[in-house]
Write a protein that holds these residues in place. Sequence first.
Motif, PDB file in Angstrom:
ATOM      1  N   THR A  72       0.860  -1.363  -0.020  1.00 50.71           N
ATOM      2  CA  THR A  72      -0.137  -0.147  -0.002  1.00 50.71           C
ATOM      3  C   THR A  72       0.943   1.113   0.207  1.00 50.71           C
ATOM      4  O   THR A  72       0.978   1.980   1.020  1.00 50.71           O
ATOM      5  CB  THR A  72      -0.879   0.060   1.152  1.00 50.71           C
ATOM      6  OG1 THR A  72      -0.118  -0.085   2.303  1.00 50.71           O
ATOM      7  CG2 THR A  72      -1.949  -1.020   1.060  1.00 50.71           C
ATOM      8  N   PRO A  73       1.434   1.424  -1.130  1.00 52.81           N
ATOM      9  CA  PRO A  73       2.434   2.565  -1.187  1.00 52.81           C
ATOM     10  C   PRO A  73       1.631   3.959  -0.817  1.00 52.81           C
ATOM     11  O   PRO A  73       0.595   4.186  -0.940  1.00 52.81           O
ATOM     12  CB  PRO A  73       2.814   2.681  -2.767  1.00 52.81           C
ATOM     13  CG  PRO A  73       1.997   1.992  -3.328  1.00 52.81           C
ATOM     14  CD  PRO A  73       1.203   0.951  -2.692  1.00 52.81           C
ATOM     15  N   PRO A  74       2.476   4.835  -0.263  1.00 50.81           N
ATOM     16  CA  PRO A  74       1.604   6.104   0.049  1.00 50.81           C
ATOM     17  C   PRO A  74       1.461   7.115  -1.180  1.00 50.81           C
ATOM     18  O   PRO A  74       2.047   6.797  -2.422  1.00 50.81           O
ATOM     19  CB  PRO A  74       2.611   7.074   0.985  1.00 50.81           C
ATOM     20  CG  PRO A  74       4.044   6.296   0.379  1.00 50.81           C
ATOM     21  CD  PRO A  74       3.798   4.857   0.184  1.00 50.81           C
ATOM     22  N   GLU A  75       0.641   8.181  -0.993  1.00 51.66           N
ATOM     23  CA  GLU A  75       0.257   9.068  -2.060  1.00 51.66           C
ATOM     24  C   GLU A  75       1.723   9.246  -2.785  1.00 51.66           C
ATOM     25  O   GLU A  75       2.708   9.621  -1.947  1.00 51.66           O
ATOM     26  CB  GLU A  75      -0.452  10.195  -1.569  1.00 51.66           C
ATOM     27  CG  GLU A  75      -2.104   9.708  -1.095  1.00 51.66           C
ATOM     28  CD  GLU A  75      -2.471  10.939  -0.455  1.00 51.66           C
ATOM     29  OE1 GLU A  75      -2.318  12.164  -0.897  1.00 51.66           O
ATOM     30  OE2 GLU A  75      -3.469  10.897   0.511  1.00 51.66           O
ATOM     31  N   ALA A  76       1.673   9.849  -3.963  1.00 49.09           N
ATOM     32  CA  ALA A  76       2.885   9.930  -4.811  1.00 49.09           C
ATOM     33  C   ALA A  76       3.572  11.470  -3.897  1.00 49.09           C
ATOM     34  O   ALA A  76       2.924  12.260  -3.701  1.00 49.09           O
ATOM     35  CB  ALA A  76       2.506  10.644  -6.041  1.00 49.09           C
ATOM     36  N   GLY A  77       4.938  11.137  -3.832  1.00 44.92           N
ATOM     37  CA  GLY A  77       5.666  12.126  -3.069  1.00 44.92           C
ATOM     38  C   GLY A  77       5.578  12.467  -1.689  1.00 44.92           C
ATOM     39  O   GLY A  77       6.047  13.181  -1.058  1.00 44.92           O
ATOM     40  N   ARG A  78       4.637  11.511  -0.875  1.00 47.93           N
ATOM     41  CA  ARG A  78       4.496  11.717   0.626  1.00 47.93           C
ATOM     42  C   ARG A  78       5.176  10.742   1.268  1.00 47.93           C
ATOM     43  O   ARG A  78       5.546   9.595   0.724  1.00 47.93           O
ATOM     44  CB  ARG A  78       3.118  11.385   0.615  1.00 47.93           C
ATOM     45  CG  ARG A  78       2.334  12.708  -0.114  1.00 47.93           C
ATOM     46  CD  ARG A  78       0.762  12.938   0.793  1.00 47.93           C
ATOM     47  NE  ARG A  78       0.879  13.613   2.077  1.00 47.93           N
ATOM     48  CZ  ARG A  78      -0.060  14.154   2.682  1.00 47.93           C
ATOM     49  NH1 ARG A  78      -1.110  13.441   2.656  1.00 47.93           N
ATOM     50  NH2 ARG A  78      -0.036  14.700   3.892  1.00 47.93           N
ATOM     51  N   ILE A  79       5.561  10.790   2.536  1.00 50.61           N
ATOM     52  CA  ILE A  79       6.334   9.962   3.391  1.00 50.61           C
ATOM     53  C   ILE A  79       5.387   8.934   3.858  1.00 50.61           C
ATOM     54  O   ILE A  79       4.116   9.016   4.547  1.00 50.61           O
ATOM     55  CB  ILE A  79       6.942  10.674   4.379  1.00 50.61           C
ATOM     56  CG1 ILE A  79       8.044  11.639   3.844  1.00 50.61           C
ATOM     57  CG2 ILE A  79       7.427   9.674   5.775  1.00 50.61           C
ATOM     58  CD1 ILE A  79       8.450  12.548   4.814  1.00 50.61           C
ATOM     59  N   GLY A  80       5.683   7.608   3.692  1.00 52.79           N
ATOM     60  CA  GLY A  80       4.911   6.520   4.189  1.00 52.79           C
ATOM     61  C   GLY A  80       5.124   5.781   5.509  1.00 52.79           C
ATOM     62  O   GLY A  80       4.072   5.031   6.129  1.00 52.79           O
ATOM     63  N   ALA A  81       6.411   6.110   6.071  1.00 53.80           N
ATOM     64  CA  ALA A  81       6.816   5.367   7.162  1.00 53.80           C
ATOM     65  C   ALA A  81       7.929   6.270   7.929  1.00 53.80           C
ATOM     66  O   ALA A  81       8.725   6.955   6.996  1.00 53.80           O
ATOM     67  CB  ALA A  81       7.076   3.959   7.006  1.00 53.80           C
ATOM     68  N   VAL A  82       7.896   6.146   9.238  1.00 57.13           N
ATOM     69  CA  VAL A  82       9.064   6.878   9.950  1.00 57.13           C
ATOM     70  C   VAL A  82       9.622   6.050  11.026  1.00 57.13           C
ATOM     71  O   VAL A  82       8.802   5.438  11.693  1.00 57.13           O
ATOM     72  CB  VAL A  82       8.345   8.152  10.770  1.00 57.13           C
ATOM     73  CG1 VAL A  82       9.371   8.611  11.895  1.00 57.13           C
ATOM     74  CG2 VAL A  82       7.754   9.119   9.902  1.00 57.13           C
ATOM     75  N   VAL A  83      10.882   5.710  11.278  1.00 58.97           N
ATOM     76  CA  VAL A  83      11.573   5.025  12.201  1.00 58.97           C
ATOM     77  C   VAL A  83      12.399   5.969  13.098  1.00 58.97           C
ATOM     78  O   VAL A  83      13.105   6.949  12.494  1.00 58.97           O
ATOM     79  CB  VAL A  83      12.581   4.349  11.688  1.00 58.97           C
ATOM     80  CG1 VAL A  83      13.420   3.287  12.708  1.00 58.97           C
ATOM     81  CG2 VAL A  83      11.818   3.028  10.821  1.00 58.97           C
ATOM     82  N   LEU A  84      12.213   6.143  14.456  1.00 55.87           N
ATOM     83  CA  LEU A  84      12.845   7.050  15.304  1.00 55.87           C
ATOM     84  C   LEU A  84      13.870   6.192  16.183  1.00 55.87           C
ATOM     85  O   LEU A  84      13.527   5.060  16.630  1.00 55.87           O
ATOM     86  CB  LEU A  84      11.664   7.780  16.267  1.00 55.87           C
ATOM     87  CG  LEU A  84      10.798   8.391  15.636  1.00 55.87           C
ATOM     88  CD1 LEU A  84       9.820   9.183  16.428  1.00 55.87           C
ATOM     89  CD2 LEU A  84      11.384   9.793  14.764  1.00 55.87           C
TER      90      LEU A  84
END
Length: 449
Positions: A72-84
């Motif tokens: 399920t890729p994010p919308e074009a040009g948007r960030i789909g995941a974050v790792v802290l």
Amino acid sequence: MTGDPSLLFDDFFLRPELLRAIDQLGLEAPNAAQREAIPPALEGRDVLLGAETGSGKTLAFLIPLAQRLLETPPEAGRIGAVVLAPTRELVMQIDKVFRRLAEGSGLSSARVTGGIRHKSQLEWLAKKPELIVATPGRLLELLAAGETDIGAARTLVLDEADRMFELGLREAVEGILSAAPADRQLLLYSATAADSRCGHFAAYWLKDPVILTLDSPRSLPETIEQSVLFADTREHKLALLQHLLRVEKGRKLVFVNTREHLAWLAGALSANGLKVLVLHGELRQPERDLCLREFHAGSRSILLATDVAARGLHIDDVKAIINWDMPRKGDLYVHRAGRTGRDGKPGWVFNLVEAHDLRYLERIQRYLRMRLPVASIDGLEPRHRLPVSRRKKRKTDKEKPKAASKPKQRLRDRKNKGKPKGPLGRKGKTDEAATEKLKPLRNPWKKSS
């Protein structure tokens, strides 16, 4: 199914490009942490995982994260995941593993940390990566400035969460979570997930999580051999260290507690012909990167470090950990020792202990619930018998001496109620001068008969 040791990566129904990348990494089957954590993460569940250092937690969250980005890729040009992650070094390590895992898939990532030029980070973000790997403080700054957006991030990961909370980063983490979608997936991975701070955080932020505790945070892999070498003085300890550094082959990681000790020790070893690298929190980012590259490449095999390197850094084939200074806490000892003996390979931990270190050694042994074996080196045995550290036993109620009973004193016995005032009412001998004044005076106008 998850506990089946015969489980293979194929059984997770991963995308072909991920399976090819896993094969190129040389991984044949998931380890215990991956077997337990990957299935619920693939289902979209929130996960709280506690596992010992070196148990493969990084791939346990990166594999389901990459699978979800591909499905399920994010919308074009948007960030789909974050790792802290709590440190720059750990961010770099996670990003490196993700790039290898995502090779051939079209997925990309960007690092966001302090110590890197602001302009460079904006350039990386302008390439529209699917994943951001960041330290909380810097990412929160970019969000506040409107220079990035995580409103489409469906998966967030907190790696070494207990370390982040220990460093006082919880407020920054919560600010980042507030900027993510309400239906996001949250994966909280840590060496000590049983930590009360992790528990309180999870109770508020995780939704019906799968809680996994694979190993006690007090344990170390059986492949790690630990020993104690007693030293009479600092000079004796230096001689022991130099012997170990020359005899032990492969990469050696030496831990000290302060930058002052680090500077002195680096000078002493260099003066004796040993080439060493140093790593501490005050190094600029280019210097840190160069130090780690040289150690990874093996051009220098001795790294002196403060505890900035104790968490998260995955350095292949560290043969020995040497504690020049004993850590103050048991969990810190486990994190230091966890830099060796990874992936089933043998490792050694040598603890150099002077008399003033005994209390910390006792504390660590109580934490591990075991006595560490004592070793010696021929020709470098300690000459003096070290004092034995003993904890004072608390006296029980039966052993406590009873206080001598005092006679009861009543308040009315201490009052002067009913006694005449003045000198006659005083205790003890009367004042003769005062008595004389009380005698009746003779009337001079009265004629004597």
